[in-house]
Design a protein around this motif. Sequence first.
Motif, mmCIF file in Angstrom:
data_model
loop_
_atom_site.group_PDB
_atom_site.id
_atom_site.type_symbol
_atom_site.label_atom_id
_atom_site.label_comp_id
_atom_site.label_asym_id
_atom_site.label_seq_id
_atom_site.Cartn_x
_atom_site.Cartn_y
_atom_site.Cartn_z
ATOM 1 N N LYS A 150 0.851 -1.201 0.000
ATOM 2 C CA LYS A 150 0.000 0.000 0.000
ATOM 3 C C LYS A 150 0.883 1.245 0.000
ATOM 4 C CE LYS A 150 -4.159 -2.000 1.881
ATOM 5 N NZ LYS A 150 -4.782 -2.489 3.102
ATOM 6 N N MET A 151 1.993 1.175 0.748
ATOM 7 C CA MET A 151 2.902 2.333 0.789
ATOM 8 C C MET A 151 3.552 2.566 -0.572
ATOM 9 S SD MET A 151 4.597 2.430 4.538
ATOM 10 C CE MET A 151 5.322 0.837 4.661
ATOM 11 N N GLU A 152 3.583 1.521 -1.393
ATOM 12 C CA GLU A 152 4.153 1.652 -2.747
ATOM 13 C C GLU A 152 3.053 1.925 -3.778
ATOM 14 O OE1 GLU A 152 7.246 1.834 -3.548
ATOM 15 O OE2 GLU A 152 8.177 1.205 -1.665
ATOM 16 N N ASN A 153 1.866 2.275 -3.267
ATOM 17 C CA ASN A 153 0.723 2.634 -4.131
ATOM 18 C C ASN A 153 0.239 1.521 -5.053
ATOM 19 O OD1 ASN A 153 0.613 5.300 -3.107
ATOM 20 N ND2 ASN A 153 2.436 5.759 -4.361
ATOM 21 N N PHE A 154 0.316 0.293 -4.571
ATOM 22 C CA PHE A 154 -0.292 -0.811 -5.318
ATOM 23 C C PHE A 154 -1.768 -0.902 -4.949
ATOM 24 C CE2 PHE A 154 3.946 -2.034 -6.318
ATOM 25 C CZ PHE A 154 3.872 -2.921 -7.388
ATOM 26 N N PHE A 155 -2.596 -1.266 -5.930
ATOM 27 C CA PHE A 155 -3.992 -1.565 -5.667
ATOM 28 C C PHE A 155 -4.044 -3.030 -5.227
ATOM 29 C CE2 PHE A 155 -7.960 -3.442 -7.152
ATOM 30 C CZ PHE A 155 -8.877 -2.620 -6.505
ATOM 31 N N ILE A 156 -4.732 -3.304 -4.099
ATOM 32 C CA ILE A 156 -4.663 -4.676 -3.567
ATOM 33 C C ILE A 156 -6.039 -5.317 -3.434
ATOM 34 C CG2 ILE A 156 -3.860 -6.112 -1.630
ATOM 35 C CD1 ILE A 156 -1.856 -3.771 -1.086
ATOM 36 N N GLU A 157 -6.158 -6.494 -4.026
ATOM 37 C CA GLU A 157 -7.368 -7.298 -3.836
ATOM 38 C C GLU A 157 -7.063 -8.288 -2.727
ATOM 39 O OE1 GLU A 157 -9.745 -9.270 -7.042
ATOM 40 O OE2 GLU A 157 -8.399 -8.045 -8.258
ATOM 41 N N GLU A 158 -7.843 -8.203 -1.652
ATOM 42 C CA GLU A 158 -7.548 -9.070 -0.508
ATOM 43 C C GLU A 158 -8.544 -10.207 -0.337
ATOM 44 O OE1 GLU A 158 -6.103 -7.280 3.107
ATOM 45 O OE2 GLU A 158 -6.156 -5.310 2.133
ATOM 46 N N ASP A 159 -9.715 -10.079 -1.000
ATOM 47 C CA ASP A 159 -10.743 -11.121 -0.843
ATOM 48 C C ASP A 159 -10.665 -12.097 -1.999
ATOM 49 O OD1 ASP A 159 -11.678 -9.988 1.501
ATOM 50 O OD2 ASP A 159 -12.897 -8.554 0.375
ATOM 51 N N ILE A 160 -9.826 -13.089 -1.848
ATOM 52 C CA ILE A 160 -9.651 -14.095 -2.893
ATOM 53 C C ILE A 160 -10.497 -15.310 -2.483
ATOM 54 C CG2 ILE A 160 -7.943 -15.462 -4.195
ATOM 55 C CD1 ILE A 160 -7.260 -12.460 -4.293
ATOM 56 N N PRO A 161 -11.378 -15.787 -3.372
ATOM 57 C CA PRO A 161 -12.261 -16.899 -2.994
ATOM 58 C C PRO A 161 -11.506 -18.120 -2.455
ATOM 59 C CG PRO A 161 -12.778 -16.078 -5.207
ATOM 60 C CD PRO A 161 -11.575 -15.342 -4.752
ATOM 61 N N ASN A 162 -11.927 -18.589 -1.310
ATOM 62 C CA ASN A 162 -11.369 -19.800 -0.661
ATOM 63 C C ASN A 162 -9.888 -19.722 -0.288
ATOM 64 O OD1 ASN A 162 -13.883 -21.086 -1.017
ATOM 65 N ND2 ASN A 162 -13.305 -21.521 -3.139
ATOM 66 N N LEU A 163 -9.283 -18.561 -0.427
ATOM 67 C CA LEU A 163 -7.866 -18.420 -0.076
ATOM 68 C C LEU A 163 -7.696 -17.181 0.810
ATOM 69 C CD1 LEU A 163 -6.032 -19.095 -3.496
ATOM 70 C CD2 LEU A 163 -6.059 -20.603 -1.503
ATOM 71 N N PRO A 164 -8.017 -17.304 2.095
ATOM 72 C CA PRO A 164 -7.974 -16.120 2.963
ATOM 73 C C PRO A 164 -6.587 -15.505 3.102
ATOM 74 C CG PRO A 164 -8.351 -18.130 4.239
ATOM 75 C CD PRO A 164 -8.493 -18.502 2.800
ATOM 76 N N THR A 165 -5.523 -16.261 2.843
ATOM 77 C CA THR A 165 -4.178 -15.693 3.015
ATOM 78 C C THR A 165 -3.517 -15.322 1.683
ATOM 79 O OG1 THR A 165 -3.297 -17.940 3.159
ATOM 80 C CG2 THR A 165 -3.755 -16.825 5.233
ATOM 81 N N ALA A 166 -4.304 -15.328 0.616
ATOM 82 C CA ALA A 166 -3.775 -14.897 -0.686
ATOM 83 C C ALA A 166 -4.088 -13.420 -0.894
ATOM 84 C CB ALA A 166 -4.399 -15.718 -1.809
ATOM 85 N N PHE A 167 -3.402 -12.801 -1.837
ATOM 86 C CA PHE A 167 -3.728 -11.434 -2.255
ATOM 87 C C PHE A 167 -3.206 -11.245 -3.674
ATOM 88 C CE2 PHE A 167 0.563 -11.240 -0.574
ATOM 89 C CZ PHE A 167 1.233 -10.442 -1.489
ATOM 90 N N VAL A 168 -3.771 -10.261 -4.358
ATOM 91 C CA VAL A 168 -3.258 -9.905 -5.682
ATOM 92 C C VAL A 168 -3.081 -8.400 -5.696
ATOM 93 C CG1 VAL A 168 -3.679 -9.897 -8.179
ATOM 94 C CG2 VAL A 168 -4.361 -11.889 -6.812
ATOM 95 N N ALA A 169 -1.838 -7.954 -5.894
ATOM 96 C CA ALA A 169 -1.551 -6.519 -5.908
ATOM 97 C C ALA A 169 -1.220 -6.115 -7.333
ATOM 98 C CB ALA A 169 -0.366 -6.226 -4.994
ATOM 99 N N HIS A 170 -1.710 -4.954 -7.762
ATOM 100 C CA HIS A 170 -1.280 -4.521 -9.083
ATOM 101 C C HIS A 170 -1.191 -3.010 -9.227
ATOM 102 C CE1 HIS A 170 -5.447 -3.863 -10.426
ATOM 103 N NE2 HIS A 170 -4.903 -3.113 -11.359
ATOM 104 N N LYS A 171 -0.420 -2.643 -10.242
ATOM 105 C CA LYS A 171 -0.168 -1.248 -10.569
ATOM 106 C C LYS A 171 -0.168 -1.187 -12.090
ATOM 107 C CE LYS A 171 2.993 1.761 -8.075
ATOM 108 N NZ LYS A 171 4.350 2.002 -7.633
ATOM 109 N N SER A 172 -0.816 -0.198 -12.664
ATOM 110 C CA SER A 172 -0.893 -0.163 -14.131
ATOM 111 C C SER A 172 -0.642 1.219 -14.675
ATOM 112 C CB SER A 172 -2.298 -0.576 -14.600
ATOM 113 O OG SER A 172 -2.550 -1.893 -14.248
#
Length: 388
Positions: A44-66
Motif C-alpha cells: 500500500k505504501m508503494e501505491n499498489f492496488f490490492i485485492e484481498e478477498d480471494i475466494p477460498n484463499l484467505p491468506t492470498a492477495f493480488v496486488a497490481h499497478k498499471s
Amino acid sequence: MKDIQRILEEKKSSIKELEKFLYDNPEIEMDEYKAKAKFTELLKMENFFIEEDIPNLPTAFVAHKSSGNGPAIGIMAEYDALPGIGHACGHNLIGAIGYGTAVVLGEMLSEFEGSIYLLGSPAEETGRGKTGLIGAGYFKNIDIAMMVHPMKFTCLKTNMTNLEGYDVTFIGKASHAGEAPENGINALDAAVQFYSGIGLLRQQLKDDARVHAIITKGGSAPNIIPEIATVRLEMRHEEITYFRSMVQRILNIAKAAATATGCSVNIEMFEPQICCMKNNNVMADLFKSHLVESGVDKKEIIDSYKIGGCSDMGNVSQIVPSIHPWIQMVRSSSEAHTIEFLEDAHSPFAIREMFRAIRCLAGVGLDILKDPSILSEIKKDFVDGNKQ
Ligand SMILES: [Zn+2]
C-alpha cells in the motif's frame, strides 16, 4: 531514465524488512495471516492496488499497478513455511524477491506502459495457492509469470514432475472375526492387495516414476472384519503422456483388488493436481543474460535440471509463459526442507543473492516493458511447447 540498481538501493530497507519478518514469523500453509498483513502494508505504501478477498484463499492477495495498455507482468510471491521447521524451503526469500521485483517494476511504469501484478500465493507446499488463484481466474489478464526459488546451485529451467494424490477407499462388510468371519468382506485385504500390486508393478515402471502409498485406515479392532480401508497415495512423473498411463494402470490395480475381494472402491483426489513445469525458453534466455550481466560466471549456470519434486508453479506455466529458475542462495551441501537450509535461508550470502534475483527478474520485466514485441516471441515459444 530510471535504473533498476538505483531503485533497488532506494527500496532496499523495505525488502530486507519483509524478508526478516517472514523468516522470524514462519506460518504454515493457509495460515499465513501475518505474512499477508505485512505484504499488504508495504505494498500500500508503494501505491499498489490490492485485492484481498480471494475466494477460498484467505491468506492470498493480488496486488497490481498499471499505466496504459502495455504487457501485463505477473510476479509470484510464496511465503508459507514448513510445519515444525520454519522457512527451510526459503519461501521468506521468494516472498521478498517477488515483492522487490514488483516494486522495482512498478517504478518503471512512470516511463513505460504496462501492468505489474504481484500474486500473493500461499500454501505452495500443498499446491493449494496457485491452483486456487488459477481457478478464480487471476491469470486471465496476465501475459507472463515468473519467480526465483533459492537453491544450492543456479539453474535456468527446472524440470519438475506432474503429481496426483488419491484416497482409495475400499468398502467391505463388517462381521465378528471369531464368530462369523464368513459373513464379512474384508476391506483391509483389498487395501493390502492394492499396496502389494503397486509394489509388483514397480519393476515395470520407468526409473524416474514415483509412487508412494500409506494405509491411512485399516480397521478398528482385530476381532472385527474391517469394513473400510483406505490407501492414500501420490504418483509423479515429468512426462504427461506416460504419467497419465501410469495413473491409469495403478487405479486399475485398485479396481482389481476390489473385485478380487468383493469390495467396492471409491477413488478420490485428496489434493490439487500438480502439473509439470513448462519452461519458457525466451524468458529463460533473457534471465540468463541478466544473471551474466550481474556477474555470475556462465560456467556456474546449469541450463536444465531434473528433480523428483514439483510445484504449483507448474500449473501456472501450463496457462501462461513462465520461468521458475533457481539461484544458489545456500551452501552447496544444503538440501531443501532441512535444518541446514533453514540456517542458510537468512544468511548474508542469501540476502545478497536475493537482491541479485530481484535485479535479474526485474531485468526480464524491463526488457518486456521496453520492447513489448518480445512478448510475441515468448508466446510463440509457449505455443511451440504445446506441440511437443
Ligand atoms: Zn519451496
